[in-house]
Each structure stands twice: as structure tokens, then as C-alpha cells.
Motif scaffolding. Sequence first.
Motif, short mmCIF file in Angstrom:
data_model
loop_
_atom_site.label_atom_id
_atom_site.label_comp_id
_atom_site.label_asym_id
_atom_site.label_seq_id
_atom_site.Cartn_x
_atom_site.Cartn_y
_atom_site.Cartn_z
N ARG A 91 -7.26 22.53 -31.15
CA ARG A 91 -6.98 22.11 -29.78
C ARG A 91 -6.07 20.87 -29.77
O ARG A 91 -5.19 20.74 -28.92
CB ARG A 91 -8.28 21.82 -29.03
N ASP A 137 -6.31 13.16 -16.95
CA ASP A 137 -7.22 14.22 -16.50
C ASP A 137 -6.51 15.57 -16.45
O ASP A 137 -7.07 16.60 -16.83
CB ASP A 137 -7.80 13.89 -15.13
N ASP A 138 -5.25 15.56 -15.97
CA ASP A 138 -4.49 16.81 -15.89
C ASP A 138 -4.15 17.34 -17.27
O ASP A 138 -4.18 18.56 -17.52
CB ASP A 138 -3.21 16.61 -15.08
N ALA A 155 -5.93 16.83 -19.94
CA ALA A 155 -7.20 17.33 -20.47
C ALA A 155 -7.50 18.72 -19.93
O ALA A 155 -7.97 19.61 -20.67
CB ALA A 155 -8.33 16.36 -20.13
N ARG A 156 -7.24 18.93 -18.64
CA ARG A 156 -7.49 20.25 -18.06
C ARG A 156 -6.63 21.32 -18.72
O ARG A 156 -7.07 22.46 -18.92
CB ARG A 156 -7.24 20.22 -16.55
N THR A 162 -10.54 20.71 -21.75
CA THR A 162 -11.51 19.72 -22.16
C THR A 162 -11.54 18.62 -21.10
O THR A 162 -10.93 18.76 -20.04
CB THR A 162 -11.16 19.14 -23.55
N ASN A 163 -12.24 17.53 -21.36
CA ASN A 163 -12.25 16.41 -20.43
C ASN A 163 -11.51 15.23 -21.03
O ASN A 163 -11.24 15.19 -22.24
CB ASN A 163 -13.69 16.02 -20.06
N SER A 164 -11.17 14.25 -20.22
CA SER A 164 -10.32 13.14 -20.66
C SER A 164 -10.97 12.29 -21.74
O SER A 164 -10.29 11.82 -22.66
CB SER A 164 -9.94 12.26 -19.46
N VAL A 165 -12.29 12.11 -21.68
CA VAL A 165 -12.98 11.30 -22.69
C VAL A 165 -12.92 11.97 -24.06
O VAL A 165 -12.56 11.35 -25.06
CB VAL A 165 -14.46 11.05 -22.28
N ASP A 166 -13.23 13.26 -24.10
CA ASP A 166 -13.18 13.98 -25.37
C ASP A 166 -11.75 14.12 -25.88
O ASP A 166 -11.49 14.04 -27.09
CB ASP A 166 -13.81 15.37 -25.22
N LEU A 167 -10.80 14.34 -24.97
CA LEU A 167 -9.40 14.44 -25.37
C LEU A 167 -8.95 13.16 -26.05
O LEU A 167 -8.34 13.19 -27.13
CB LEU A 167 -8.52 14.74 -24.16
N GLN A 168 -9.24 12.03 -25.43
CA GLN A 168 -8.80 10.75 -26.00
C GLN A 168 -9.47 10.51 -27.35
O GLN A 168 -8.81 10.07 -28.32
CB GLN A 168 -9.15 9.62 -25.02
#
Length: 324
Positions: A226, A245-246, A248-249, A253-259
Motif C-alpha cells: 500500500r 485525509d483525501d 488516505a482515502r 486507509t486513514n490519515s493516522v495509519d498512512l502517516q
Amino acid sequence: MVSTLAAPGPLITCDHMMRRDTGLGTAPRFVQAFSPGLPVLRGRMETHELCGGLLLHLADVEDLIDGVSENLLTPGLKLTMVLSGATELSYGGKAFHLAAAGQERAGVLISLARSDQFRRRWQAGRREIKCVLTLPASWLERMAQQGSECWDAMQRFSAAHLSELRWLPSVAAQTALRRLFDLQGVDPLVAALQREQVAVQLAAEIIQLFSPPRACVGTSVRVHQRMLQAKDFLDSGAADGVGLDDIARQMATNSVDLQRHFRQVWGTTVFAYLRERKLVQARMALEDGASVMMAAELAGYGSAASFATAFKRLFGVTPSSVGR
């Protein structure tokens, strides 16, 4: 380590071109009949034979004529990357238009399983800053003896004549590569070591392309894949001006996990990566003649001073010194 310089001054004549011995193959010749003393290029071309047999070709040139040159290249893997401007070339009849900006690809990895013809189309007034890293067949054979787990995939690619892969090195590798064009005044031994370091970094990234998927420490294979997709999405330019957020979408996934995962895999944050990418684009614009203020705006900086600080931190030179 052996280095060859195409010409002693800023003008490169037809005769100089046809007498070049770079170790890459036969000397180039023009399809058209040109006078030996005719200036055909303005700028600098260097080919460096590095430890281990890697060959690094660097060119910062402007075409002075319209025409076509050709020569026979020796077998190996070739990474060709345009850092600024554009070029038209072909390997074994397979044509490529590489450009640092726009919709064209900027880099390609191609396999020459056997000697084949290389052609370059010249266009008066066109400038290119280009790097070609060659991994010769002898280097690939030595690598096979190391028992690398990626060798089978790499061997299949290198054995398929004219197989290609659209690819660009990491932003960090591109940044290091650009520094090789700013070595005037640097001690020759230090400059040679810097070229070795960058070439090895590029070769390592090429090898990693053929490595089987593997999770980084603390991440699953799925997460790692990913994050590869996330990096491709950022490199495409589709994330410019888009919120975390966009993004991540887009990656499901979500922004916290993406970062968190992006930092684990790539060693930096999403927006730090985007900032570096924007600075690389700004440098390309400067090399193409843009003003410092225009480049600052392109990189997303409202202040030229802030832009200059970030630029020098990344590239080691000031924006005003680029493109002169």
C-alpha cells in the motif's frame, strides 16, 4: 576509475563527437554529412568508468543542429533519466521521448541482451540534462555470484532483449544525482567518490525493483504494498494540493495509519516527501530559465527567502546559482 570529457570547451564539434571513446560501444556517427569542425553541441558531457565496472554518463548540453546520430552499444541494463529538458532516442529501434516535465516519461530502464543500435535525434535549440547509468553484462554476472534473491527476476528482465520498465529513482537519489552537475572546484578525489556513491545508490534501487515483496520491520506485506502505491500516487502529481485525509482515502486507509506507515517504509512523512518533490520540480524550472520567484511559487513558497533556505538545505546550492 577512468573519466572521459567530450570536449575541452563549451562547444563540442562533429569531429569531437565522432572520436569519443566512452567504453559504452562504438563512437557515434551522424547520418547526415557534417563538416568535422561544425559545432554540434554546447555544454558538457562526461562518461565515468567506476569501480566494479558501472558506467555513469552525465550530459548538460544544448543541440546546435538538427540531425540524427547512431552508434552500437554493448549489452547491459541502462537507466536513462532526464533531469531537465527533453531528449529523443531509441534503443534497437525502440523509440523513447523522455522529458522532465509534462506527460512524457522522464526515465526508463531498458535491457540490451545483445549489442544493438542506439540513435539520438538532435533538435537545434533543445537542451537536456541527462544521466545514463549502465550496468554491464559483466557486472550482472558478478552480482549473480553473490546469491542475491532478486537475481532470478533480474536475469529474466536482462535476458529479454529490449525489455523496458518505466521508472524513476527516489527523490533522494535524484537530488544526489543533481549534485554531480555542481562539482566544479571540488577536489577530484572527492568528486570521484561522490560519483561512486550516487552510482551505487542508483544500482541498489534498480536491484530493489526486482526484489520479492517483503515487509519492512513492523509492517505487513500488505501495508508495504500500500505504501508503494502511496508513493506512486504522490509521484504522479495527483496529490498536489490535496489534504492528508483525501490521500488516505485514495489508499483505503486513514490519515493516522498512512502517516505512520509511510514514515516506517520511506523514512519521512507524506508532506515532507511532497515538499522535496516540489523542490525538485522548482529546480527543473530554474534550469529551464524560470526566475527564483517563479520557482518559489511552483514549490509552494510565498517567500523567496524561505524558498532559498529550503532549497539550499536540500541541494547544497542557492536557487540563484542554478541555471546560470
